[in-house]
Design a protein around this motif. Structure first.
Motif, PDB file in Angstrom:
ATOM      1  N   UNK A  39      -5.454  26.894  16.678  1.00 57.70           N
ATOM      2  CA  UNK A  39      -6.604  27.394  15.908  1.00 57.70           C
ATOM      3  C   UNK A  39      -6.331  28.785  15.345  1.00 57.70           C
ATOM      4  N   UNK A  40      -5.686  29.646  16.130  1.00 58.41           N
ATOM      5  CA  UNK A  40      -5.320  30.975  15.630  1.00 58.41           C
ATOM      6  C   UNK A  40      -4.333  30.854  14.473  1.00 58.41           C
ATOM      7  N   UNK A  41      -3.372  29.961  14.614  1.00 63.43           N
ATOM      8  CA  UNK A  41      -2.385  29.730  13.553  1.00 63.43           C
ATOM      9  C   UNK A  41      -3.072  29.285  12.259  1.00 63.43           C
ATOM     10  N   UNK A  42      -3.986  28.339  12.374  1.00 68.15           N
ATOM     11  CA  UNK A  42      -4.683  27.827  11.185  1.00 68.15           C
ATOM     12  C   UNK A  42      -5.525  28.917  10.503  1.00 68.15           C
ATOM     13  N   UNK A  43      -6.296  29.655  11.316  1.00 69.92           N
ATOM     14  CA  UNK A  43      -7.149  30.680  10.716  1.00 69.92           C
ATOM     15  C   UNK A  43      -6.311  31.814  10.139  1.00 69.92           C
ATOM     16  N   UNK A  44      -5.239  32.186  10.806  1.00 69.96           N
ATOM     17  CA  UNK A  44      -4.369  33.244  10.297  1.00 69.96           C
ATOM     18  C   UNK A  44      -3.826  32.866   8.922  1.00 69.96           C
ATOM     19  N   UNK A  45      -3.550  31.591   8.689  1.00 64.03           N
ATOM     20  CA  UNK A  45      -3.088  31.137   7.384  1.00 64.03           C
ATOM     21  C   UNK A  45      -4.089  31.453   6.280  1.00 64.03           C
ATOM     22  N   UNK A  46      -5.370  31.497   6.629  1.00 64.79           N
ATOM     23  CA  UNK A  46      -6.419  31.807   5.644  1.00 64.79           C
ATOM     24  C   UNK A  46      -6.733  33.291   5.539  1.00 64.79           C
ATOM     25  N   UNK A  47      -6.395  34.065   6.569  1.00 65.88           N
ATOM     26  CA  UNK A  47      -6.757  35.485   6.582  1.00 65.88           C
ATOM     27  C   UNK A  47      -5.614  36.416   6.199  1.00 65.88           C
ATOM     28  N   UNK A  48      -4.384  35.969   6.346  1.00 63.98           N
ATOM     29  CA  UNK A  48      -3.240  36.854   6.119  1.00 63.98           C
ATOM     30  C   UNK A  48      -3.061  37.195   4.640  1.00 63.98           C
ATOM     31  N   UNK A  49      -2.334  38.244   4.386  1.00 64.74           N
ATOM     32  CA  UNK A  49      -1.993  38.683   3.019  1.00 64.74           C
ATOM     33  C   UNK A  49      -3.208  38.804   2.115  1.00 64.74           C
ATOM     34  N   UNK A  50      -4.184  39.616   2.498  1.00 70.26           N
ATOM     35  CA  UNK A  50      -5.502  39.754   1.837  1.00 70.26           C
ATOM     36  C   UNK A  50      -5.947  38.581   0.968  1.00 70.26           C
ATOM     37  N   UNK A  51      -5.953  37.379   1.546  1.00 67.85           N
ATOM     38  CA  UNK A  51      -6.324  36.172   0.792  1.00 67.85           C
ATOM     39  C   UNK A  51      -7.830  35.960   0.723  1.00 67.85           C
ATOM     40  N   UNK A  52      -8.569  36.513   1.646  1.00 67.22           N
ATOM     41  CA  UNK A  52     -10.013  36.296   1.677  1.00 67.22           C
ATOM     42  C   UNK A  52     -10.697  37.433   0.920  1.00 67.22           C
ATOM     43  N   UNK A  53     -10.831  37.265  -0.379  1.00 68.78           N
ATOM     44  CA  UNK A  53     -11.449  38.248  -1.276  1.00 68.78           C
ATOM     45  C   UNK A  53     -10.864  39.656  -1.132  1.00 68.78           C
ATOM     46  N   UNK A  54      -9.580  39.740  -0.835  1.00 74.07           N
ATOM     47  CA  UNK A  54      -8.897  41.025  -0.779  1.00 74.07           C
ATOM     48  C   UNK A  54      -9.014  41.770   0.535  1.00 74.07           C
ATOM     49  N   UNK A  55      -9.720  41.225   1.523  1.00 75.39           N
ATOM     50  CA  UNK A  55      -9.852  41.892   2.812  1.00 75.39           C
ATOM     51  C   UNK A  55      -8.578  41.704   3.622  1.00 75.39           C
ATOM     52  N   UNK A  56      -8.107  42.791   4.224  1.00 74.68           N
ATOM     53  CA  UNK A  56      -6.881  42.756   5.010  1.00 74.68           C
ATOM     54  C   UNK A  56      -7.210  42.600   6.491  1.00 74.68           C
TER      55      UNK A  56
END
Length: 143
Positions: free
Chosen positions: A28-45
């Protein structure tokens, strides 16, 4: 003399512990990290497994002072989690918790909820969403 409750203070062994947690992340951490890494979520780091005082946050957005935690069954009604949440809230961090199955089965809704918290559309405690806002301390008025 430094304040032992200062959240910025490095605790012995916490950096090494965080590195180990990064190497042994859950699915689950791996999956969510794929969506959160490299400011992918509206530019949030975000950072993962970030040491904060005596604790390690699963995911941390320093800019928004938001912590994302992914919980397994062992976290249900866990007193140490309640204590941890209160300490982090008092240190100025809001916490948003998700169950493991929410990450695997409802990831779009999870990301929408995270974005709502980042954009301050969720600001009050919500036990259904499992959002625990930062406790803002007000200082003395200067005269």
């Amino acid at each position: 003399m430094s304040d032992p409750e200062d959240i910025r203070k490095r605790r012995p062994g916490k950096t090494l512990q965080a590195r180990k947690l990064r190497q042994t992340e859950t699915e689950e951490e791996y999956r969510l990290w794929g969506d959160l890494r490299n400011p992918q979520l509206n530019g949030y780091k975000f950072m993962r497994q970030a040491p904060l005082g005596a604790y390690i946050a699963d995911f941390l957005c320093r800019e928004a002072r938001l912590i994302i935690e992914i919980d397994g069954f062992q976290h249900a009604d866990n007193m140490s989690d309640i204590t941890r949440t209160l300490w982090l809230n008092q240190a100025g961090y809001s916490i948003l918790r998700f169950w493991n199955h929410e990450i695997t089965q409802e990831r779009r809704a999870v990301l929408d909820t995270i974005l709502a918290a980042l954009e301050r559309r969720i600001v009050q405690r919500d036990d259904i969403l499992r959002f625990y806002p930062a406790i803002i301390r007000t200082g003395k008025l200067r005269t």
